[in-house]
Design a protein around this motif. Structure first.
Motif, short mmCIF file in Angstrom:
data_model
loop_
_atom_site.label_atom_id
_atom_site.label_comp_id
_atom_site.label_asym_id
_atom_site.label_seq_id
_atom_site.Cartn_x
_atom_site.Cartn_y
_atom_site.Cartn_z
N HIS A 295 15.92 9.98 30.99
CA HIS A 295 16.47 8.79 30.33
C HIS A 295 17.56 9.19 29.33
CE1 HIS A 295 12.31 7.73 31.54
NE2 HIS A 295 12.86 6.58 31.91
N GLY A 296 18.47 10.05 29.79
CA GLY A 296 19.50 10.58 28.89
C GLY A 296 20.41 9.53 28.31
N TYR A 297 20.50 8.35 28.96
CA TYR A 297 21.37 7.32 28.41
C TYR A 297 20.90 6.82 27.05
CZ TYR A 297 17.93 3.85 30.08
OH TYR A 297 16.79 3.11 30.30
N TRP A 298 19.63 7.10 26.71
CA TRP A 298 19.16 6.73 25.38
C TRP A 298 19.93 7.49 24.29
CZ3 TRP A 298 13.26 6.90 26.78
CH2 TRP A 298 12.89 5.68 27.33
N ALA A 299 20.39 8.69 24.59
CA ALA A 299 21.21 9.43 23.62
C ALA A 299 22.51 8.69 23.37
CB ALA A 299 21.48 10.84 24.12
N ALA A 300 23.11 8.15 24.45
CA ALA A 300 24.34 7.38 24.30
C ALA A 300 24.09 6.11 23.49
CB ALA A 300 24.91 7.03 25.67
N LEU A 301 22.96 5.46 23.72
CA LEU A 301 22.64 4.24 22.96
C LEU A 301 22.41 4.55 21.49
CD1 LEU A 301 20.22 2.43 25.45
CD2 LEU A 301 22.62 1.95 25.01
N SER A 302 21.78 5.68 21.19
CA SER A 302 21.57 6.06 19.79
C SER A 302 22.90 6.35 19.10
CB SER A 302 20.66 7.30 19.71
OG SER A 302 19.36 7.00 20.16
N ALA A 303 23.80 7.03 19.82
CA ALA A 303 25.12 7.30 19.26
C ALA A 303 25.88 6.00 19.02
CB ALA A 303 25.91 8.20 20.21
N ALA A 304 25.77 5.07 19.97
CA ALA A 304 26.46 3.79 19.83
C ALA A 304 25.93 3.01 18.63
CB ALA A 304 26.29 2.97 21.10
N ALA A 305 24.62 3.07 18.41
CA ALA A 305 24.04 2.35 17.28
C ALA A 305 24.57 2.87 15.95
CB ALA A 305 22.51 2.48 17.32
N VAL A 306 24.78 4.18 15.86
CA VAL A 306 25.31 4.77 14.63
C VAL A 306 26.80 4.45 14.47
CG1 VAL A 306 25.83 6.95 13.46
CG2 VAL A 306 23.61 6.63 14.57
N LEU A 307 27.54 4.48 15.56
CA LEU A 307 28.99 4.29 15.49
C LEU A 307 29.40 2.83 15.50
CD1 LEU A 307 30.04 7.18 17.89
CD2 LEU A 307 30.31 7.09 15.41
N HIS A 308 28.45 1.93 15.69
CA HIS A 308 28.78 0.50 15.60
C HIS A 308 28.77 0.12 14.12
CE1 HIS A 308 29.50 -3.47 16.95
NE2 HIS A 308 28.33 -3.95 16.61
N SER A 309 29.71 0.68 13.40
CA SER A 309 29.79 0.52 11.94
C SER A 309 31.26 0.39 11.56
CB SER A 309 29.16 1.74 11.24
OG SER A 309 29.69 2.94 11.77
N ILE A 310 31.53 0.12 10.29
CA ILE A 310 32.91 -0.13 9.90
C ILE A 310 33.61 1.12 9.38
CG2 ILE A 310 32.42 -2.54 9.38
CD1 ILE A 310 32.45 -1.80 6.41
N ASN A 311 32.84 2.16 9.01
CA ASN A 311 33.46 3.38 8.51
C ASN A 311 32.44 4.51 8.51
OD1 ASN A 311 31.84 2.84 6.20
ND2 ASN A 311 33.50 1.66 5.28
N VAL A 312 32.85 5.67 8.00
CA VAL A 312 31.96 6.83 8.00
C VAL A 312 30.74 6.58 7.12
CG1 VAL A 312 31.78 9.27 7.36
CG2 VAL A 312 33.86 8.43 8.45
#
Length: 501
Positions: A295-312
């Protein structure tokens, strides 16, 4: 003031500070919104579960995620926005199923690589579109979840149309429930937010873009600012409800386009966060594939959750929230899966988790992850059953990998355009203020509503631009005193425009 080599280090430390990650926000209407979201999912999935096709109910549930968008949108705009979201959600599911049937990522490395690339492109596109439309919340993450779950399942060409139709049905149910209140109480959302402003229970700039600032000012008689930018002695005015509802809706329709106008022409500003999303999800998904994680796509989803933000800075906060929420959520999921529930029971548990997710996620994203994590696991188990220990282990390892790579990507891709946006927003707000002063001096009442809406749009854009730039490594060359003065001037002018109107 820090100078020399210490200044970049100070900016990095400030940007990566997790301060505020555990803060709770007050939310109006959370219970009704959560009930609506859970009802949409239940109406979409239960018929399939009752007929013994609980595995197919997953696709209807993915479509019902449409209801998670537009929490604070006025009905007139919600109807249009959620219709587009419903189409996008259906397209994500349909595209994912088609890719699964054609590439077969479970059967070969080439198909798995292609799926990783497609997932990254969908993530970036969803991020760009949600930012352009000013859709906050889980936003692009839910679109990506719909695509990823569908793309990583077992499918044949014969499954594409039926599963797409199920997603479309779920999206249609969610849309209908989201707009059903319009016929009963068309101004509920606007009036609730007006009361929130008067009560000073929220930071005004965070909600004004979606609520048409000129309308709220017309409703409340003034703009309540938490920092008292408007003179309290002049804060009297008609109570909410004093404006004719027909006039209110007409004004909202005219003003909404102006208030959201600054989003246009900001392609360069929106591209960098989208690029971060593409790189983060792509690298995370590719790394999980290379490491042989299930279920490696969960890594992509976790990354997306962190990067769905307005800045660092907000990405760092999301990383903390995602990590803590995932730990608790995995324990919850392990407890549920240990009971070996039947498919019908799984559907009911997922509906319950959806209710809690929507009830708490606006208060704190970390609390939302507590329920989002087991919901994602149970959706996966419903579509393709697997041992509980394997699911939990895959989720834990993928989450750690995705979060770490997402933070690295946020730091590697420098967003210097955020600083440029802040500088331009300050100049635009000054121009809008000058035009407002000129209109007040001329005394032409016909142009005041347009001037008022444009000034409102400018001051909202100024606050959003400054908030975004403040959390990046590349600072904006904006004097904080000058910015505060520009905001105060704009809000005082808005107050004058309302009274003159």
């Amino acid at each position: 003031m820090l100078t020399g080599p210490w200044r970049p280090a100070a900016r990095l430390r400030r940007a990566l500070s997790p301060r505020g990650a555990l803060a709770l926000h007050r939310v109006d209407g959370a219970l009704s919104f959560a009930l609506r979201a859970a009802l949409a999912m239940a109406l979409s999935a239960l018929p399939m579960a009752l007929t013994g096709r609980a595995d197919q109910a997953v696709y209807a549930m993915l479509g019902s995620f449409t209801t998670s968008f537009g929490r604070n949108l006025p009905y007139a705009r919600r109807i249009r926005v959620l219709a587009v979201v419903a189409l996008a959600m259906t397209a994500c599911v349909g595209g994912g199923v088609a890719l699964a049937a054609w590439a077969r990522p479970r059967d070969g490395e080439a198909g798995a690589v292609l799926t990783v690339v497609a997932t990254a492109l969908v993530a970036g596109s969803a991020k760009f579109a949600c930012d352009a439309a000013r859709l906050g919340g889980l936003g692009a993450v839910l679109l990506l979840v719909s695509f990823a779950v569908a793309a990583n399942g077992a499918a044949t060409p014969a499954d594409v149309l039926p599963r797409t139709a199920l997603a479309a049905g779920g999206a249609a149910v969610a849309w209908a429930l989201a707009v059903a209140g319009w016929s009963v109480y068309p101004d509920r959302t606007l009036r609730r937010q007006a009361r929130a402003l008067v009560g000073r229970r929220r930071r005004a700039p965070q909600i004004l873009p979606d609520l048409a600032l000129p309308v709220l000012i017309a409703q409340t008689g003034t703009l309540a600012r938490p920092d008292s930018a408007v003179d309290p002695a002049r804060a009297s005015g008609p109570a909410p409800g004093a404006v004719d509802p027909t006039t209110l809706r007409a004004t909202e329709s005219r003003a909404a386009e102006l208030v959201t106008g600054p989003a246009h022409g900001r392609t360069a500003v929106l591209l960098v966060p989208a690029l971060r999303m593409v790189l983060g999800t792509g690298v995370a998904g590719g790394s999980a594939l290379a490491l042989g994680l299930g279920h490696g796509y969960w890594a992509a989803l976790s990354a997306a959750a962190v990067l769905h933000s307005i800045n660092v800075r907000t990405a760092a906060q999301r990383a903390v929230q995602r990590t803590l929420g995932t730990v608790v959520g995995l324990l919850l999921a392990l407890g549920v899966l240990a009971l070996e529930p039947r498919p019908m029971a799984l559907v009911l548990v997922i509906v319950l988790l959806e209710f809690f997710l929507e009830y708490v996620v606006a208060r704190n994203y970390g609390l939302g992850v507590v329920f989002l994590t087991p919901m994602a696991l149970l959706l996966t188990d419903l579509a393709a059953p697997a041992p509980a220990g394997t699911l939990v282990q895959d989720r834990a390892l993928s989450s750690v990998l995705g979060v770490a790579l997402a933070l690295g990507c946020a730091l590697a891709v420098v967003h210097d355009r955020a600083a440029v946006r802040a500088e331009r927003a300050l100049a635009a707000c000054a121009v809008a203020s000058e035009r407002a002063e000129g209109a007040l001096e001329d005394g032409n009442a016909a142009v005041l509503p347009l001037v008022q809406a444009r000034l409102a749009a400018a001051v909202v854009e100024l606050r959003e631009a400054d908030d975004a730039a403040a959390g990046e490594l590349w600072p904006a060359e904006v004097d904080p005193t000058e910015l505060a003065a520009a905001e105060r001037r704009a809000y005082l002018l808005l107050d004058r425009l309302v009274r003159r109107g």
